[in-house]
Design a protein around this motif. Structure first.
Motif, mmCIF file in Angstrom:
data_model
loop_
_atom_site.group_PDB
_atom_site.id
_atom_site.type_symbol
_atom_site.label_atom_id
_atom_site.label_comp_id
_atom_site.label_asym_id
_atom_site.label_seq_id
_atom_site.Cartn_x
_atom_site.Cartn_y
_atom_site.Cartn_z
ATOM 1 N N ILE A 16 1.176 -1.238 0.065
ATOM 2 C CA ILE A 16 0.230 -0.064 -0.206
ATOM 3 C C ILE A 16 0.533 1.415 -0.053
ATOM 4 N N ASP A 33 -6.735 6.663 3.560
ATOM 5 C CA ASP A 33 -6.405 4.956 4.085
ATOM 6 C C ASP A 33 -7.800 4.944 5.024
ATOM 7 N N TYR A 38 -6.054 -1.257 3.599
ATOM 8 C CA TYR A 38 -7.032 -0.611 2.120
ATOM 9 C C TYR A 38 -6.637 1.160 2.131
ATOM 10 N N THR A 39 -6.698 1.707 0.874
ATOM 11 C CA THR A 39 -6.634 3.182 0.752
ATOM 12 C C THR A 39 -7.792 3.430 -0.406
ATOM 13 N N TYR A 51 -6.483 -2.448 -2.242
ATOM 14 C CA TYR A 51 -6.409 -3.350 -1.353
ATOM 15 C C TYR A 51 -5.445 -4.219 -1.002
#
Length: 115
Positions: A16, A33, A38-39, A51
């Motif tokens: 990420i 974020d 996950y962002t 993800y």
């Protein structure tokens, strides 16, 4: 939300932080974020997010192609390689413009096009 339209993309990435740095530096994307895995990317033409996953995608494996826009292919191509991406298909012409394909530092394949 509009009925029967593509609303959101979720893209697998193996890192990420590396993904955010790459897309932030090359395309000036901003992120929000949601935990460590996950962002969301913000205001890039379509909603979506990255993800955490051990998987990546490419056209050779039958994946759809995500195509980004650029006003100057040469500058975008140089920025991609400067920030750890790799050109996997050099610039070529097609009806409507020119484009090239690249892989991000996590190995996913994208394209960039210009009129």
């Amino acid at each position: 939300m509009r009925h029967n339209t593509i609303n959101y993309l979720e893209i697998p990435v193996s890192d990420i932080a590396k993904t955010k740095a790459f897309f932030g530096q090359v395309f000036q994307w901003q992120f929000k974020d949601y935990g460590d895995e996950y962002t969301c990317f913000l205001d890039v033409g379509i909603d979506g997010g990255f993800y955490l996953s051990a998987k990546n995608f490419s056209l050779a494996h039958g994946s759809p192609l995500i195509v980004l826009c650029s006003d100057n292919l040469a500058i975008t191509e140089a920025s991609i390689t400067q920030h750890g991406g790799k050109i996997v298909k050099p610039v070529f012409s097609f009806p409507g413009g020119r484009r090239f394909h690249f892989s991000c530092p996590c190995g996913n394949e994208y394209a960039v096009w210009s009129e």
